[in-house]
Every structure is written in C-alpha cells, then in structure tokens.
Design a protein around this motif. Structure first.
Motif, PDB file in Angstrom:
ATOM      1  N   PHE A 173       4.225  46.514 -17.363  1.00 14.99           N
ATOM      2  CA  PHE A 173       5.260  45.500 -17.510  1.00 14.99           C
ATOM      3  C   PHE A 173       5.307  44.595 -16.294  1.00 14.99           C
ATOM      4  O   PHE A 173       5.188  45.054 -15.156  1.00 14.99           O
ATOM      5  CB  PHE A 173       6.606  46.183 -17.698  1.00 14.99           C
ATOM      6  N   VAL A 174       5.498  43.310 -16.540  1.00  9.75           N
ATOM      7  CA  VAL A 174       5.647  42.333 -15.473  1.00  9.75           C
ATOM      8  C   VAL A 174       7.025  41.690 -15.510  1.00  9.75           C
ATOM      9  O   VAL A 174       7.770  41.730 -14.533  1.00  9.75           O
ATOM     10  CB  VAL A 174       4.563  41.243 -15.552  1.00  9.75           C
ATOM     11  N   ALA A 175       7.366  41.100 -16.635  1.00 10.86           N
ATOM     12  CA  ALA A 175       8.627  40.381 -16.759  1.00 10.86           C
ATOM     13  C   ALA A 175       8.979  40.240 -18.229  1.00 10.86           C
ATOM     14  O   ALA A 175       8.129  40.361 -19.105  1.00 10.86           O
ATOM     15  CB  ALA A 175       8.548  38.998 -16.102  1.00 10.86           C
ATOM     16  N   GLY A 221      11.185  38.325  -6.734  1.00 14.71           N
ATOM     17  CA  GLY A 221      11.176  37.375  -5.645  1.00 14.71           C
ATOM     18  C   GLY A 221       9.964  36.477  -5.617  1.00 14.71           C
ATOM     19  O   GLY A 221       9.936  35.507  -4.857  1.00 14.71           O
ATOM     20  N   ARG A 222       8.959  36.778  -6.426  1.00 16.78           N
ATOM     21  CA  ARG A 222       7.738  35.980  -6.473  1.00 16.78           C
ATOM     22  C   ARG A 222       7.519  35.324  -7.829  1.00 16.78           C
ATOM     23  O   ARG A 222       7.018  34.199  -7.898  1.00 16.78           O
ATOM     24  CB  ARG A 222       6.517  36.833  -6.131  1.00 16.78           C
ATOM     25  N   PHE A 223       7.878  36.023  -8.893  1.00 15.82           N
ATOM     26  CA  PHE A 223       7.675  35.515 -10.248  1.00 15.82           C
ATOM     27  C   PHE A 223       9.008  35.119 -10.854  1.00 15.82           C
ATOM     28  O   PHE A 223      10.039  35.757 -10.606  1.00 15.82           O
ATOM     29  CB  PHE A 223       7.044  36.576 -11.151  1.00 15.82           C
ATOM     30  N   THR A 224       8.978  34.083 -11.663  1.00 19.43           N
ATOM     31  CA  THR A 224      10.142  33.652 -12.414  1.00 19.43           C
ATOM     32  C   THR A 224       9.716  33.359 -13.841  1.00 19.43           C
ATOM     33  O   THR A 224       8.730  32.651 -14.061  1.00 19.43           O
ATOM     34  CB  THR A 224      10.781  32.393 -11.803  1.00 19.43           C
ATOM     35  N   ILE A 225      10.451  33.898 -14.787  1.00 12.40           N
ATOM     36  CA  ILE A 225      10.133  33.661 -16.186  1.00 12.40           C
ATOM     37  C   ILE A 225      11.215  32.781 -16.803  1.00 12.40           C
ATOM     38  O   ILE A 225      12.402  32.952 -16.537  1.00 12.40           O
ATOM     39  CB  ILE A 225       9.974  34.986 -16.962  1.00 12.40           C
ATOM     40  N   TYR A 241       7.261  30.560 -19.970  1.00 14.36           N
ATOM     41  CA  TYR A 241       6.516  30.227 -18.759  1.00 14.36           C
ATOM     42  C   TYR A 241       6.788  31.231 -17.650  1.00 14.36           C
ATOM     43  O   TYR A 241       7.902  31.277 -17.132  1.00 14.36           O
ATOM     44  CB  TYR A 241       6.914  28.853 -18.242  1.00 14.36           C
ATOM     45  N   PRO A 242       5.810  31.996 -17.263  1.00 17.33           N
ATOM     46  CA  PRO A 242       5.939  32.726 -16.001  1.00 17.33           C
ATOM     47  C   PRO A 242       5.421  31.879 -14.852  1.00 17.33           C
ATOM     48  O   PRO A 242       4.255  31.469 -14.856  1.00 17.33           O
ATOM     49  CB  PRO A 242       5.063  33.965 -16.208  1.00 17.33           C
ATOM     50  N   GLN A 243       6.289  31.594 -13.903  1.00 17.31           N
ATOM     51  CA  GLN A 243       5.895  30.926 -12.679  1.00 17.31           C
ATOM     52  C   GLN A 243       5.610  31.997 -11.642  1.00 17.31           C
ATOM     53  O   GLN A 243       6.499  32.780 -11.305  1.00 17.31           O
ATOM     54  CB  GLN A 243       7.000  29.993 -12.190  1.00 17.31           C
ATOM     55  N   MET A 244       4.400  32.028 -11.147  1.00 20.79           N
ATOM     56  CA  MET A 244       3.966  33.070 -10.242  1.00 20.79           C
ATOM     57  C   MET A 244       3.657  32.458  -8.884  1.00 20.79           C
ATOM     58  O   MET A 244       2.732  31.661  -8.747  1.00 20.79           O
ATOM     59  CB  MET A 244       2.741  33.795 -10.799  1.00 20.79           C
ATOM     60  N   ASN A 245       4.435  32.837  -7.896  1.00 21.74           N
ATOM     61  CA  ASN A 245       4.278  32.336  -6.539  1.00 21.74           C
ATOM     62  C   ASN A 245       3.865  33.462  -5.602  1.00 21.74           C
ATOM     63  O   ASN A 245       4.004  34.641  -5.918  1.00 21.74           O
ATOM     64  CB  ASN A 245       5.584  31.709  -6.051  1.00 21.74           C
ATOM     65  N   SER A 246       3.388  33.077  -4.441  1.00 23.67           N
ATOM     66  CA  SER A 246       2.990  34.044  -3.414  1.00 23.67           C
ATOM     67  C   SER A 246       2.080  35.117  -3.991  1.00 23.67           C
ATOM     68  O   SER A 246       2.274  36.315  -3.773  1.00 23.67           O
ATOM     69  CB  SER A 246       4.228  34.671  -2.768  1.00 23.67           C
ATOM     70  N   LEU A 247       1.086  34.688  -4.705  1.00 29.13           N
ATOM     71  CA  LEU A 247       0.211  35.626  -5.389  1.00 29.13           C
ATOM     72  C   LEU A 247      -0.598  36.465  -4.412  1.00 29.13           C
ATOM     73  O   LEU A 247      -0.984  36.001  -3.341  1.00 29.13           O
ATOM     74  CB  LEU A 247      -0.722  34.881  -6.335  1.00 29.13           C
ATOM     75  N   LYS A 248      -0.823  37.693  -4.804  1.00 28.98           N
ATOM     76  CA  LYS A 248      -1.556  38.663  -4.016  1.00 28.98           C
ATOM     77  C   LYS A 248      -2.789  39.120  -4.780  1.00 28.98           C
ATOM     78  O   LYS A 248      -2.810  39.065  -6.009  1.00 28.98           O
ATOM     79  CB  LYS A 248      -0.673  39.876  -3.710  1.00 28.98           C
TER      80      LYS A 248
END
Length: 127
Positions: free
Chosen positions: A47-49, A66-70, A80-87
C-alpha cells in the motif's frame, strides 16, 4: 465496469518529483475509493496511498508521509499521486486500483479491498 490506465512514471534523480495519473473509464469511477500500490522486484505489492470516493479523506503509508500527496478530480475521472523527495527505495511499478462499492465511506489499505486494477507504471529513482 471500471478500466484504469496509469501514466506519468519514468526515471528521476533522488530528491526529484513525479506526478502520476490514473485515468478511469466507467460510470462508477466518481463514486469509488481509489488506492495506489507499488511492487518492487522480489517484494509483495504494498500500500502507498488511498483517497475516499469524494476526495474528502486521504491515507498514506508511513514511508511516504510528508512526501506524497494524493488527490482526485472526479470531473475528469482521474486520480493524481504527487510524489516529492523521491528516494531510490521508491523504485517500483505503481498501480492504481478502484473499489467497486458505491461511495464506501472507509478506504482499504489492502489489495483485497479493491476490485479493478490498472496495468502499472514504472517509477525508477536513481541515486
């Protein structure tokens, strides 16, 4: 009744961002809770979001908080999943999924809670 197509994946450097999209067809999309999952080689689908049918509530697994926003736009039948600060650990095939239930108030975090699945989109994060 619902068909889902993911897009927006690709190759990104660590610390970068991607926005994925899941476009749905079918008359039930706008009344369906939507989930996002990912699967890396040798690992189970996790699971992610997820987001409530009307976008009123969203949920995230701890490692993306804190990194992803759906978000979703039901007028466009898209989530739309917005994915920031990707690792690099985010590297996986990402799948969207829809709950067939009509306006279910709760949101599932297990794959078994969803009925329709997209084909997946690859996200690769380089270090």
């Amino acid at each position: 009744q619902v068909q889902l197509v993911e897009s927006g994946g690709g190759l990104v450097q660590a610390g970068g961002s991607l926005r994925l999209s899941c476009a749905g067809s079918g008359r039930t999309f706008s009344s369906s809770a939507m989930g996002w999952f990912r699967q890396a080689p040798g690992k189970e689908r996790e699971f992610v979001a997820a987001i409530r049918w009307n976008g009123g509530s969203s949920y995230y697994t701890d490692f993306v908080k804190g990194r992803f926003t759906i978000s979703r736009d039901n007028a466009k039948n898209t989530v739309y999943p917005q994915m920031n600060s990707l690792k690099p650990e985010d590297t996986a095939v990402y799948y969207c999924a829809a709950d067939a239930a009509f306006r279910r108030p709760q949101v599932a975090t297990s794959p078994r809670g969803y009925d329709y699945w997209g084909q997946g989109t690859q996200v690769t994060v380089s270090s």
